[in-house]
Scaffold this motif. Sequence first.
Motif, PDB file in Angstrom:
ATOM      1  N   SER A   1       0.773  -1.157  -0.013  1.00 35.16           N
ATOM      2  CA  SER A   1      -0.122  -0.056   0.162  1.00 35.16           C
ATOM      3  C   SER A   1       0.857   1.328  -0.052  1.00 35.16           C
ATOM      4  O   SER A   1       0.233   2.586   0.038  1.00 35.16           O
ATOM      5  CB  SER A   1      -0.997   0.081   1.012  1.00 35.16           C
ATOM      6  OG  SER A   1      -0.074   0.083   2.399  1.00 35.16           O
ATOM      7  N   ALA A   2       2.079   1.053  -0.214  1.00 34.27           N
ATOM      8  CA  ALA A   2       2.822   2.422  -0.146  1.00 34.27           C
ATOM      9  C   ALA A   2       2.542   3.314  -1.463  1.00 34.27           C
ATOM     10  O   ALA A   2       2.708   4.453  -1.068  1.00 34.27           O
ATOM     11  CB  ALA A   2       4.456   1.980  -0.512  1.00 34.27           C
ATOM     12  N   GLY A   3       2.020   2.784  -2.304  1.00 32.35           N
ATOM     13  CA  GLY A   3       1.436   3.699  -3.493  1.00 32.35           C
ATOM     14  C   GLY A   3       0.127   4.588  -3.046  1.00 32.35           C
ATOM     15  O   GLY A   3      -0.562   5.043  -4.020  1.00 32.35           O
ATOM     16  N   GLY A   4      -0.420   4.086  -1.952  1.00 34.35           N
ATOM     17  CA  GLY A   4      -1.824   4.518  -1.634  1.00 34.35           C
ATOM     18  C   GLY A   4      -3.009   3.407  -1.703  1.00 34.35           C
ATOM     19  O   GLY A   4      -3.829   3.894  -0.935  1.00 34.35           O
ATOM     20  N   ALA A   5      -2.927   2.613  -2.564  1.00 32.55           N
ATOM     21  CA  ALA A   5      -4.126   1.683  -2.712  1.00 32.55           C
ATOM     22  C   ALA A   5      -3.988   0.263  -1.680  1.00 32.55           C
ATOM     23  O   ALA A   5      -2.794   0.036  -1.434  1.00 32.55           O
ATOM     24  CB  ALA A   5      -3.964   1.203  -4.152  1.00 32.55           C
ATOM     25  N   SER A   6      -4.920  -0.016  -1.304  1.00 32.25           N
ATOM     26  CA  SER A   6      -5.098  -1.203  -0.320  1.00 32.25           C
ATOM     27  C   SER A   6      -5.525  -2.127  -1.383  1.00 32.25           C
ATOM     28  O   SER A   6      -6.577  -2.347  -1.695  1.00 32.25           O
ATOM     29  CB  SER A   6      -5.953  -0.763   0.837  1.00 32.25           C
ATOM     30  OG  SER A   6      -5.986  -2.032   1.580  1.00 32.25           O
ATOM     31  N   TYR A   7      -4.627  -3.365  -1.223  1.00 30.24           N
ATOM     32  CA  TYR A   7      -4.826  -4.424  -2.054  1.00 30.24           C
ATOM     33  C   TYR A   7      -5.512  -5.735  -1.219  1.00 30.24           C
ATOM     34  O   TYR A   7      -6.008  -6.570  -1.968  1.00 30.24           O
ATOM     35  CB  TYR A   7      -3.571  -4.966  -2.741  1.00 30.24           C
ATOM     36  CG  TYR A   7      -3.169  -3.975  -3.772  1.00 30.24           C
ATOM     37  CD1 TYR A   7      -3.790  -3.751  -5.066  1.00 30.24           C
ATOM     38  CD2 TYR A   7      -2.107  -3.000  -3.605  1.00 30.24           C
ATOM     39  CE1 TYR A   7      -3.497  -3.212  -5.897  1.00 30.24           C
ATOM     40  CE2 TYR A   7      -1.945  -2.098  -4.269  1.00 30.24           C
ATOM     41  CZ  TYR A   7      -2.548  -1.960  -5.800  1.00 30.24           C
ATOM     42  OH  TYR A   7      -2.144  -0.886  -6.632  1.00 30.24           O
ATOM     43  N   ILE A   8      -4.958  -5.743  -0.100  1.00 29.44           N
ATOM     44  CA  ILE A   8      -5.310  -6.745   1.020  1.00 29.44           C
ATOM     45  C   ILE A   8      -6.141  -6.531   2.050  1.00 29.44           C
ATOM     46  O   ILE A   8      -6.097  -5.453   2.520  1.00 29.44           O
ATOM     47  CB  ILE A   8      -4.083  -7.777   1.455  1.00 29.44           C
ATOM     48  CG1 ILE A   8      -2.984  -7.948   0.284  1.00 29.44           C
ATOM     49  CG2 ILE A   8      -4.553  -8.824   2.418  1.00 29.44           C
ATOM     50  CD1 ILE A   8      -1.807  -8.464   0.839  1.00 29.44           C
ATOM     51  N   ARG A   9      -7.441  -7.359   2.083  1.00 30.62           N
ATOM     52  CA  ARG A   9      -8.580  -6.790   3.047  1.00 30.62           C
ATOM     53  C   ARG A   9      -8.436  -8.126   4.026  1.00 30.62           C
ATOM     54  O   ARG A   9      -8.671  -9.071   3.587  1.00 30.62           O
ATOM     55  CB  ARG A   9      -9.623  -6.611   2.360  1.00 30.62           C
ATOM     56  CG  ARG A   9      -9.657  -5.367   1.289  1.00 30.62           C
ATOM     57  CD  ARG A   9     -10.887  -4.663   1.256  1.00 30.62           C
ATOM     58  NE  ARG A   9     -11.169  -3.705   0.321  1.00 30.62           N
ATOM     59  CZ  ARG A   9     -10.405  -2.477   0.514  1.00 30.62           C
ATOM     60  NH1 ARG A   9      -9.800  -2.055   1.352  1.00 30.62           N
ATOM     61  NH2 ARG A   9     -10.353  -1.507  -0.633  1.00 30.62           N
ATOM     62  N   ALA A  10      -8.741  -7.547   5.310  1.00 26.46           N
ATOM     63  CA  ALA A  10      -8.790  -8.633   6.243  1.00 26.46           C
ATOM     64  C   ALA A  10     -10.606  -9.092   6.211  1.00 26.46           C
ATOM     65  O   ALA A  10     -11.331  -8.111   5.996  1.00 26.46           O
ATOM     66  CB  ALA A  10      -8.590  -8.266   7.493  1.00 26.46           C
ATOM     67  N   VAL A  11     -10.826 -10.261   6.293  1.00 26.26           N
ATOM     68  CA  VAL A  11     -12.170 -10.682   6.245  1.00 26.26           C
ATOM     69  C   VAL A  11     -12.295 -11.298   7.782  1.00 26.26           C
ATOM     70  O   VAL A  11     -11.830 -12.428   8.261  1.00 26.26           O
ATOM     71  CB  VAL A  11     -12.564 -11.832   5.265  1.00 26.26           C
ATOM     72  CG1 VAL A  11     -13.945 -12.246   5.516  1.00 26.26           C
ATOM     73  CG2 VAL A  11     -12.283 -11.274   4.005  1.00 26.26           C
ATOM     74  N   ARG A  12     -12.914 -10.715   8.705  1.00 28.94           N
ATOM     75  CA  ARG A  12     -12.800 -10.825  10.047  1.00 28.94           C
ATOM     76  C   ARG A  12     -13.510 -12.297  10.523  1.00 28.94           C
ATOM     77  O   ARG A  12     -14.395 -12.786   9.734  1.00 28.94           O
ATOM     78  CB  ARG A  12     -13.893 -10.188  10.676  1.00 28.94           C
ATOM     79  CG  ARG A  12     -14.074 -10.195  12.267  1.00 28.94           C
ATOM     80  CD  ARG A  12     -14.632  -9.141  12.886  1.00 28.94           C
ATOM     81  NE  ARG A  12     -14.172  -7.869  13.184  1.00 28.94           N
ATOM     82  CZ  ARG A  12     -13.310  -7.527  14.005  1.00 28.94           C
ATOM     83  NH1 ARG A  12     -12.980  -8.354  15.226  1.00 28.94           N
ATOM     84  NH2 ARG A  12     -12.820  -6.059  13.900  1.00 28.94           N
ATOM     85  N   GLY A  13     -12.604 -12.956  11.062  1.00 29.40           N
ATOM     86  CA  GLY A  13     -13.196 -14.312  11.348  1.00 29.40           C
ATOM     87  C   GLY A  13     -12.757 -15.791  10.486  1.00 29.40           C
ATOM     88  O   GLY A  13     -12.905 -16.653  10.611  1.00 29.40           O
ATOM     89  N   VAL A  14     -12.420 -15.071   9.211  1.00 31.93           N
ATOM     90  CA  VAL A  14     -12.178 -15.914   7.866  1.00 31.93           C
ATOM     91  C   VAL A  14     -10.733 -15.847   7.712  1.00 31.93           C
ATOM     92  O   VAL A  14      -9.997 -17.202   7.395  1.00 31.93           O
ATOM     93  CB  VAL A  14     -13.358 -15.678   6.814  1.00 31.93           C
ATOM     94  CG1 VAL A  14     -12.999 -16.477   5.741  1.00 31.93           C
ATOM     95  CG2 VAL A  14     -14.707 -15.462   7.394  1.00 31.93           C
ATOM     96  N   GLY A  15     -10.304 -15.021   7.067  1.00 33.42           N
ATOM     97  CA  GLY A  15      -8.907 -14.815   6.449  1.00 33.42           C
ATOM     98  C   GLY A  15      -8.648 -13.512   5.909  1.00 33.42           C
ATOM     99  O   GLY A  15      -9.086 -12.384   6.371  1.00 33.42           O
ATOM    100  N   TYR A  16      -8.048 -13.535   4.728  1.00 34.28           N
ATOM    101  CA  TYR A  16      -7.683 -12.205   3.870  1.00 34.28           C
ATOM    102  C   TYR A  16      -8.063 -12.566   2.460  1.00 34.28           C
ATOM    103  O   TYR A  16      -8.358 -13.889   2.000  1.00 34.28           O
ATOM    104  CB  TYR A  16      -6.193 -12.007   4.037  1.00 34.28           C
ATOM    105  CG  TYR A  16      -5.747 -11.495   5.444  1.00 34.28           C
ATOM    106  CD1 TYR A  16      -5.755 -10.232   5.667  1.00 34.28           C
ATOM    107  CD2 TYR A  16      -5.564 -12.480   6.328  1.00 34.28           C
ATOM    108  CE1 TYR A  16      -5.299  -9.935   7.120  1.00 34.28           C
ATOM    109  CE2 TYR A  16      -5.007 -12.306   7.670  1.00 34.28           C
ATOM    110  CZ  TYR A  16      -5.016 -10.907   7.978  1.00 34.28           C
ATOM    111  OH  TYR A  16      -4.538 -10.824   9.326  1.00 34.28           O
TER     112      TYR A  16
END
Length: 181
Positions: A163-178
């Motif tokens: 995310s150093a370029g500003g975009a967020s590529y990975i999201r956490a899915v609570r209780g499941v994974g990523y």
Amino acid sequence: MIAILTTDPILSRMLTLEASRAKISITSPEKATLWLLDLDHPPRPIPRAGETYVVGFSAEDTNSPHTDHLLPLPYPTAVLQDILSSYFHTSSGDMTLRHLPGIALVGERRIHLSPAEERLFSLLLENRGKTVSVKDLLGALCESNATTNVLQVHMYRLRRKLSAGGASYIRAVRGVGYRMA
């Protein structure tokens, strides 16, 4: 676009054929984003690589500081084709993510990854758009003592690098994974 850097006419012809098979155009070293560099018969002088990804070829088992990836001569055709397709693979939209050995490419930005980050990145990229379970991600770490806390630390570092370029590529899915977007 790639540049072929060799004084060996046979290797030059073979690499040109590989590039045409992959439908990749050949250009000068200054304009290329990927170099195919013959370490046994390099051009003199070797141009400055800068941010270019360099695949080196050598008949000897040498470790060159000039290369990001080293292939033996004769090189395995399938491995070279995998590198070319991985490097020049583009995804939909403006989020171009690619994986090369030890490196994540976000657009043209090169991000060096630790071995654990590379395994996680590769797994998430293979399953892009799908949620990868914590269990599968822990398995990718290949550490017998890996816990969810260890996974969270590696994911934090990977997410921060990407995310150093500003975009967020990975999201956490609570209780499941990523999930990789």
